[in-house]
Scaffold this active site. Structure first.
Site, PDB file in Angstrom:
ATOM      1  N   PRO A 165       0.808  -1.278   0.066  1.00 41.78           N
ATOM      2  CA  PRO A 165      -0.048  -0.007  -0.144  1.00 41.78           C
ATOM      3  C   PRO A 165       0.704   1.443  -0.036  1.00 41.78           C
ATOM      4  O   PRO A 165       1.843   1.287   0.623  1.00 41.78           O
ATOM      5  CB  PRO A 165      -0.775  -0.132   1.245  1.00 41.78           C
ATOM      6  CG  PRO A 165      -0.942  -1.436   1.769  1.00 41.78           C
ATOM      7  CD  PRO A 165       0.264  -2.134   1.043  1.00 41.78           C
ATOM      8  N   GLU A 166       0.267   2.270  -0.808  1.00 40.72           N
ATOM      9  CA  GLU A 166       1.052   3.494  -0.797  1.00 40.72           C
ATOM     10  C   GLU A 166       0.502   4.239   0.449  1.00 40.72           C
ATOM     11  O   GLU A 166      -0.372   4.201   1.218  1.00 40.72           O
ATOM     12  CB  GLU A 166       0.745   4.301  -2.085  1.00 40.72           C
ATOM     13  CG  GLU A 166       0.802   3.421  -3.158  1.00 40.72           C
ATOM     14  CD  GLU A 166       1.993   3.423  -4.179  1.00 40.72           C
ATOM     15  OE1 GLU A 166       2.920   4.336  -4.089  1.00 40.72           O
ATOM     16  OE2 GLU A 166       2.422   2.241  -4.460  1.00 40.72           O
ATOM     17  N   LYS A 197       3.947   4.585   5.680  1.00 41.00           N
ATOM     18  CA  LYS A 197       3.191   3.295   5.489  1.00 41.00           C
ATOM     19  C   LYS A 197       2.937   2.618   6.962  1.00 41.00           C
ATOM     20  O   LYS A 197       2.448   1.501   7.056  1.00 41.00           O
ATOM     21  CB  LYS A 197       4.106   2.486   4.766  1.00 41.00           C
ATOM     22  CG  LYS A 197       4.421   3.185   3.163  1.00 41.00           C
ATOM     23  CD  LYS A 197       4.998   1.984   2.509  1.00 41.00           C
ATOM     24  CE  LYS A 197       5.303   2.563   0.806  1.00 41.00           C
ATOM     25  NZ  LYS A 197       5.762   1.733   0.260  1.00 41.00           N
ATOM     26  N   ARG A 249      10.921  -5.100  -7.802  1.00 40.88           N
ATOM     27  CA  ARG A 249       9.798  -4.596  -7.905  1.00 40.88           C
ATOM     28  C   ARG A 249       9.282  -4.301  -9.493  1.00 40.88           C
ATOM     29  O   ARG A 249      10.022  -3.902 -10.213  1.00 40.88           O
ATOM     30  CB  ARG A 249       9.647  -3.206  -7.331  1.00 40.88           C
ATOM     31  CG  ARG A 249      10.168  -3.454  -5.859  1.00 40.88           C
ATOM     32  CD  ARG A 249       8.803  -3.599  -5.061  1.00 40.88           C
ATOM     33  NE  ARG A 249       9.511  -3.548  -3.533  1.00 40.88           N
ATOM     34  CZ  ARG A 249       9.084  -2.524  -2.774  1.00 40.88           C
ATOM     35  NH1 ARG A 249       8.551  -1.548  -3.079  1.00 40.88           N
ATOM     36  NH2 ARG A 249       9.542  -2.489  -1.509  1.00 40.88           N
TER      37      ARG A 249
END
Length: 260
Positions: free
Chosen positions: A2-3, A51, A246
């Site tokens: 999640p950002e 985060k 990523r």
């Protein structure tokens, strides 16, 4: 993963559901805290830090969680069916008389004294959605290692806190540089605008149900998730490669610099 805007939204939901009312249910399903009982204590606030989520509880305690790749907090009304996943994935349950927050797949869960929060989040750089946001310091952090690839520098939460893989790809596109360009090779004017651009994007999206970086209905993102599809600016097929394990998206025409 999640950002920062997603974590901010999660914190708002948890704060609205839990704060100001004594807990009537407490269940931390990790061995270290299996015997901890927080019932009767009041949740004071739920604060995002990059985060990370900090649930501050009466008596000087903080429940720290991090969503990592697959974690989630779900909020349910009294009597509603829990639908966030199978029961064995539940790691935390905090409930009041009319709301229950259930934490699924939380690989990071800590209960610490509130005064010791810095031991878990003190290493973070300026929070893009926090009161400590400082664009000048964020820029200095990014440029501290000029040879580092831009994408890696943006993801390093010690530089600035809140950017995930989606914003990494989108910010590199909007800056006109590939994620593999050494951050020190950015033209000074583009580098100077980068922290402010990141702050503007996350701030604009923190209350939106669907994240967008383009402002175009039906075309929410410029490059992320668009491998093989035409670039929204020039029509060149968007490319995909891994950067530090990523998935990373970029346009080979609009973005200058090395690539994989």
């Amino acid at each position: 993963m999640p950002e920062g805007d997603t974590v901010w939204q999660t914190a708002q939901r948890l704060h609205t559901a839990l704060s100001g009312t004594p807990l009537t249910r407490s269940d931390l399903r990790v061995p270290k805290y299996a015997t901890v009982d927080l019932t009767g204590r009041t949740v004071l606030d739920v604060t995002p830090r990059g985060k990370h989520l900090l649930t501050r509880i009466e008596g000087g305690l903080t429940l720290h969680s991090h969503l990592r790749m697959e974690g989630a907090w779900k909020v349910y009304t009294e009597g509603a069916r829990w639908t966030g996943g199978p029961g064995h994935q539940i790691r935390a349950v905090l409930g009041t008389a009319d709301r229950t927050a259930v934490g699924y797949r939380l690989t990071v869960l800590n209960l610490i004294r509130t005064e010791h929060e810095d031991s878990l989040v003190g290493h973070l750089g300026p929070d893009l959605l926090g009161p400590d946001w400082d664009a000048v310091r964020a820029l200095a952090n990014l440029l501290a290692d000029p040879s580092r690839p831009l994408g890696e520098a943006l993801l390093d939460q010690r530089n600035l806190a809140g950017i995930g893989n989606i914003y990494k790809s989108e910010l590199c596109f909007l800056t006109g540089a590939t994620p593999w360009l050494p951050v020190g090779a950015l033209p000074p004017d583009r580098a100077a605008r980068l922290p402010t651009l990141a702050h503007r994007l996350l701030t604009a999206n923190r209350a939106r149900p669907v994240r967008t970086t383009t402002g175009r209905p039906g075309q929410d993102l410029f490059v992320y998730g668009r491998a093989g599809r035409p670039c929204l600016r020039c029509g060149t097929p968007v490319r995909l490669a891994d950067q530090a394990d990523r998935p990373t998206y970029w346009c080979p025409s609009c973005q200058k610099g090395p690539h994989n």
